[in-house]
Design a protein around this motif. Structure first.
Motif, PDB file in Angstrom:
ATOM      1  N   THR A 119      22.404  15.955  34.050  1.00  0.00           N
ATOM      2  CA  THR A 119      23.660  15.222  33.888  1.00  0.00           C
ATOM      3  C   THR A 119      23.499  13.762  34.290  1.00  0.00           C
ATOM      4  O   THR A 119      24.087  12.859  33.673  1.00  0.00           O
ATOM      5  N   TYR A 120      22.690  13.516  35.306  1.00  0.00           N
ATOM      6  CA  TYR A 120      22.379  12.152  35.765  1.00  0.00           C
ATOM      7  C   TYR A 120      21.793  11.322  34.616  1.00  0.00           C
ATOM      8  O   TYR A 120      22.218  10.180  34.366  1.00  0.00           O
ATOM      9  N   PHE A 121      20.841  11.895  33.901  1.00  0.00           N
ATOM     10  CA  PHE A 121      20.243  11.179  32.770  1.00  0.00           C
ATOM     11  C   PHE A 121      21.269  10.959  31.654  1.00  0.00           C
ATOM     12  O   PHE A 121      21.317   9.876  31.052  1.00  0.00           O
ATOM     13  N   VAL A 122      22.066  11.965  31.373  1.00  0.00           N
ATOM     14  CA  VAL A 122      23.101  11.826  30.340  1.00  0.00           C
ATOM     15  C   VAL A 122      24.062  10.704  30.710  1.00  0.00           C
ATOM     16  O   VAL A 122      24.384   9.836  29.886  1.00  0.00           O
ATOM     17  N   THR A 162      15.126  24.037  30.542  1.00  0.00           N
ATOM     18  CA  THR A 162      16.311  24.709  31.091  1.00  0.00           C
ATOM     19  C   THR A 162      17.496  23.784  31.302  1.00  0.00           C
ATOM     20  O   THR A 162      18.628  24.254  31.387  1.00  0.00           O
ATOM     21  N   ALA A 163      17.240  22.464  31.381  1.00  0.00           N
ATOM     22  CA  ALA A 163      18.333  21.557  31.750  1.00  0.00           C
ATOM     23  C   ALA A 163      18.421  20.319  30.866  1.00  0.00           C
ATOM     24  O   ALA A 163      19.419  20.091  30.187  1.00  0.00           O
ATOM     25  N   LEU A 164      17.381  19.498  30.851  1.00  0.00           N
ATOM     26  CA  LEU A 164      17.486  18.193  30.194  1.00  0.00           C
ATOM     27  C   LEU A 164      17.645  18.305  28.685  1.00  0.00           C
ATOM     28  O   LEU A 164      18.540  17.671  28.098  1.00  0.00           O
ATOM     29  N   GLY A 165      16.772  19.070  28.047  1.00  0.00           N
ATOM     30  CA  GLY A 165      16.861  19.212  26.596  1.00  0.00           C
ATOM     31  C   GLY A 165      18.206  19.731  26.142  1.00  0.00           C
ATOM     32  O   GLY A 165      18.861  19.117  25.278  1.00  0.00           O
ATOM     33  N   PRO A 166      18.669  20.846  26.690  1.00  0.00           N
ATOM     34  CA  PRO A 166      19.994  21.339  26.315  1.00  0.00           C
ATOM     35  C   PRO A 166      21.121  20.361  26.621  1.00  0.00           C
ATOM     36  O   PRO A 166      22.078  20.254  25.845  1.00  0.00           O
ATOM     37  N   ALA A 167      21.023  19.619  27.728  1.00  0.00           N
ATOM     38  CA  ALA A 167      22.069  18.649  28.074  1.00  0.00           C
ATOM     39  C   ALA A 167      22.125  17.516  27.059  1.00  0.00           C
ATOM     40  O   ALA A 167      23.211  17.070  26.659  1.00  0.00           O
ATOM     41  N   PHE A 168      20.952  17.019  26.636  1.00  0.00           N
ATOM     42  CA  PHE A 168      20.917  15.978  25.610  1.00  0.00           C
ATOM     43  C   PHE A 168      21.502  16.490  24.299  1.00  0.00           C
ATOM     44  O   PHE A 168      22.280  15.798  23.634  1.00  0.00           O
ATOM     45  N   ARG A 169      21.117  17.695  23.928  1.00  0.00           N
ATOM     46  CA  ARG A 169      21.602  18.260  22.675  1.00  0.00           C
ATOM     47  C   ARG A 169      23.125  18.432  22.713  1.00  0.00           C
ATOM     48  O   ARG A 169      23.822  18.083  21.748  1.00  0.00           O
ATOM     49  N   LYS A 170      23.647  18.923  23.809  1.00  0.00           N
ATOM     50  CA  LYS A 170      25.091  19.132  23.935  1.00  0.00           C
ATOM     51  C   LYS A 170      25.857  17.817  23.891  1.00  0.00           C
ATOM     52  O   LYS A 170      26.947  17.736  23.293  1.00  0.00           O
ATOM     53  N   ALA A 171      25.275  16.762  24.491  1.00  0.00           N
ATOM     54  CA  ALA A 171      25.946  15.465  24.540  1.00  0.00           C
ATOM     55  C   ALA A 171      25.689  14.625  23.287  1.00  0.00           C
ATOM     56  O   ALA A 171      26.236  13.524  23.167  1.00  0.00           O
ATOM     57  N   GLY A 172      24.873  15.119  22.363  1.00  0.00           N
ATOM     58  CA  GLY A 172      24.569  14.370  21.145  1.00  0.00           C
ATOM     59  C   GLY A 172      23.709  13.149  21.391  1.00  0.00           C
ATOM     60  O   GLY A 172      23.800  12.158  20.662  1.00  0.00           O
ATOM     61  N   ILE A 173      22.849  13.214  22.393  1.00  0.00           N
ATOM     62  CA  ILE A 173      21.993  12.077  22.746  1.00  0.00           C
ATOM     63  C   ILE A 173      20.680  12.158  21.969  1.00  0.00           C
ATOM     64  O   ILE A 173      19.998  13.193  21.985  1.00  0.00           O
ATOM     65  N   ASN A 174      20.313  11.066  21.319  1.00  0.00           N
ATOM     66  CA  ASN A 174      19.099  11.012  20.493  1.00  0.00           C
ATOM     67  C   ASN A 174      17.948  10.287  21.176  1.00  0.00           C
ATOM     68  O   ASN A 174      16.896  10.076  20.545  1.00  0.00           O
ATOM     69  N   THR A 175      18.137   9.880  22.415  1.00  0.00           N
ATOM     70  CA  THR A 175      17.061   9.215  23.153  1.00  0.00           C
ATOM     71  C   THR A 175      15.824  10.114  23.185  1.00  0.00           C
ATOM     72  O   THR A 175      15.912  11.297  23.506  1.00  0.00           O
ATOM     73  N   LYS A 176      14.665   9.544  22.840  1.00  0.00           N
ATOM     74  CA  LYS A 176      13.429  10.323  22.794  1.00  0.00           C
ATOM     75  C   LYS A 176      12.967  10.677  24.212  1.00  0.00           C
ATOM     76  O   LYS A 176      12.969   9.821  25.106  1.00  0.00           O
ATOM     77  N   ALA A 236       6.992  26.487  23.676  1.00  0.00           N
ATOM     78  CA  ALA A 236       7.815  26.064  22.535  1.00  0.00           C
ATOM     79  C   ALA A 236       9.239  25.708  22.943  1.00  0.00           C
ATOM     80  O   ALA A 236       9.856  24.821  22.347  1.00  0.00           O
ATOM     81  N   ASP A 237       9.761  26.376  23.954  1.00  0.00           N
ATOM     82  CA  ASP A 237      11.130  26.101  24.392  1.00  0.00           C
ATOM     83  C   ASP A 237      11.263  24.699  24.966  1.00  0.00           C
ATOM     84  O   ASP A 237      12.312  24.067  24.835  1.00  0.00           O
ATOM     85  N   ALA A 238      10.204  24.210  25.604  1.00  0.00           N
ATOM     86  CA  ALA A 238      10.205  22.837  26.114  1.00  0.00           C
ATOM     87  C   ALA A 238       9.802  21.846  25.029  1.00  0.00           C
ATOM     88  O   ALA A 238      10.424  20.791  24.862  1.00  0.00           O
TER      89      ALA A 238
END
Length: 497
Positions: free
Chosen positions: A220-223, A267-281, A308-310
């Motif tokens: 969430t901090y990164f988002v 478990t956290a960052l990837g799903p959080a970015f996807r949920k927030a619609g963030i396209n940052t690489k 693969a999940d990561a």
């Protein structure tokens, strides 16, 4: 003995050219000397040259296409049918210290320097910069955006608002297409533990590990950071998970194994970015080629990609050149060619620095060297430091130089080797360019890379790291031209088909 023989023969041949046999490979019989570019008033080729002895510093030299058939045995031929990686850009880090120094300049002087550096047409065209998420060892203080426990306390801090963000806005006004890479040096201290077994609170800016219990909060901090910067008009194109994750000793640092990065991302960052619609690489690793010689951390990116999940969330990996060899880039690429590579940091400093020595080493190893091993971007460390190598944080690097060093009058500047090596890339290789193949002349001490820009123009960055001038011809099949590249020099070329 074989290498010495070839160098000796090259020296003899070069001497022949200088004394009158320069018709080989020069087509029209005219090769401008490095110090005297000649009387040419028109130029088919944009050519820029920097010499290790500083007799030429990014000197623009007019160069025309040959009007005769090319017969030179010293020809490098473009091969646009062989395509490698797409380039993102080149630049330096706008640390808190760099931004502080820039804002101590007069507005007029700063505007002039930033235009010279970032303007894609009239300047060097720097196109990628790195910033820290929170403090680095080149900040005015230690801080994160959530120093009071609880992710609800997230907020951008005064150093960013007063220094970093204003400078970024000035740069983006000059070149809105500049990409920004952001990297944290640490998570908030309340998220740290001494180790993952005891999990005792670790109230220190230096070292410690991220408590897995706070993975979701840290995601969430990164988002929140990316969203807060976007609200300021600043798009974060890419981010690394942790600067130098295997370095416990920096003044601001966090130890993070490949296992931890893997688990945090999936478990956290990837799903959080996807949920927030963030396209940052998302870029992993961001450390040395040799993995700091920690046995169970070898092949750090490759090990993460195996999950693969990561891997689904990851764009690529970043590397520094403080330990190991650039050949590691090729190994990582070959193992996962669908993932990208970035060169994200290299500094110069009091350790054995000379303009001449680093111009040659940095161009061969960091610039041309990493590009020919599949990096999409090359970013060096501090853009500007003062003559006291700061401001810096105790316990961090106190012996580093910037790409530019400025006196305490905040007017008189010294442009160091890093400024010129990045300029030689950024000026002719534009974002979106594709590295292409070449055939033809090769010899020890001659390094080069060729590109096809999106506008159809060709670009070549070439280094002569020998003690003799080299009369090199470049050809794209339609046009050819020659230039006697001085000894110990870098030459950048750009021309239209």
């Amino acid at each position: 003995m074989k290498v010495d023989y070839r160098k000796k023969m090259l020296s003899v041949l070069t001497g022949l050219f200088i004394t009158g046999f320069a018709f080989l490979g020069c087509g029209n019989g005219t090769v401008p000397s490095p110090e005297e570019p000649g009387e040419t008033t028109t130029s088919d080729v944009d050519l820029y040259v920097t010499t290790a002895n500083q007799s030429l510093l990014f000197k623009k030299i007019p160069l025309s296409f040959s009007t005769k058939d090319n017969m030179s045995p010293f020809t490098i031929q473009m091969n646009p049918s062989e395509v490698f990686q797409e380039m993102d850009g080149f630049g330096a880090a706008m640390t808190g210290s760099s931004c502080y120094n820039l804002l101590k300049m007069t507005a007029k002087d700063r505007a002039k320097l930033l235009k010279e550096t970032f303007d894609p047409k009239d300047g060097m065209g720097y196109s990628y910069i790195r910033i820290s998420i929170g403090a680095s060892d080149f900040s005015l203080s230690e801080y994160t955006y959530c120093d009071n426990q609880g992710i609800e306390n997230f907020a951008l801090q005064s150093e960013d608002k007063n220094y970093v963000i204003p400078v970024l806005k000035e740069i983006l006004a000059i070149n809105p297409n500049v990409k920004i890479l952001a990297s944290p040096w640490t998570c908030p201290k309340w998220m740290k533990v001494n180790n993952l077994t005891e999990k005792k609170p670790f109230d220190s800016w230096t070292s410690g590990q991220l408590n897995p219990d706070y993975y979701q909060d840290y995601a969430t901090y990164f988002v929140k950071y990316i969203q807060a910067m976007k609200a300021e008009g600043i798009n974060i194109a890419s981010m690394t998970i942790q600067n130098e994750p295997l370095n416990r000793g920096n003044s601001v640092s966090l130890y993070m194994t490949w296992q931890e990065q893997r688990d945090f991302i999936k478990t956290a960052l990837g799903p959080a970015f996807r949920k927030a619609g963030i396209n940052t690489k998302i870029i992993i690793f961001d450390h040395n080629y040799n993995y700091d010689d920690i046995a169970d951390q070898k092949d750090y990116p490759i090990n993460i990609y195996k999950d693969a999940d990561a891997a689904q969330y990851i764009d690529g990996a970043g590397f520094h050149a403080y330990g190991g060899d650039k050949a590691e880039l090729l190994d990582v690429h070959n193992a996962n060619p669908e993932k990208n590579l970035y060169f994200t940091e290299m500094s110069i400093g009091e350790w054995n620095y000379s303009f001449a020595g680093d111009l040659m080493w940095n161009m061969a190893e960091v610039c041309i060297g990493t590009i020919n091993n599949w990096t999409k971007a090359v970013i060096v460390w501090n853009f500007m430091l003062d003559k006291n190598r700061g401001p810096n944080r105790p316990g961090g690097c106190t012996t580093c130089y910037g790409a530019i060093d400025i006196n305490l009058d905040y007017k008189t500047m010294t442009k160091n080797s890093h400024y010129y090596t990045i300029s030689h890339l950024a000026k002719v290789i534009k974002p979106g360019a594709k590295r292409i193949g070449t055939t033809g002349y090769k010899v020890n001490g001659l390094y080069y890379a060729a590109f096809l820009n999106t506008d159809g123009s060709y670009a070549v960055v070439l280094q002569n790291d020998t003690n003799s001038a080299m009369n090199i011809t470049l050809s794209d099949g339609k046009h050819s031209f020659a230039y006697s590249v001085p000894a110990k020099a870098v030459a950048s070329y750009k021309w239209n088909k």
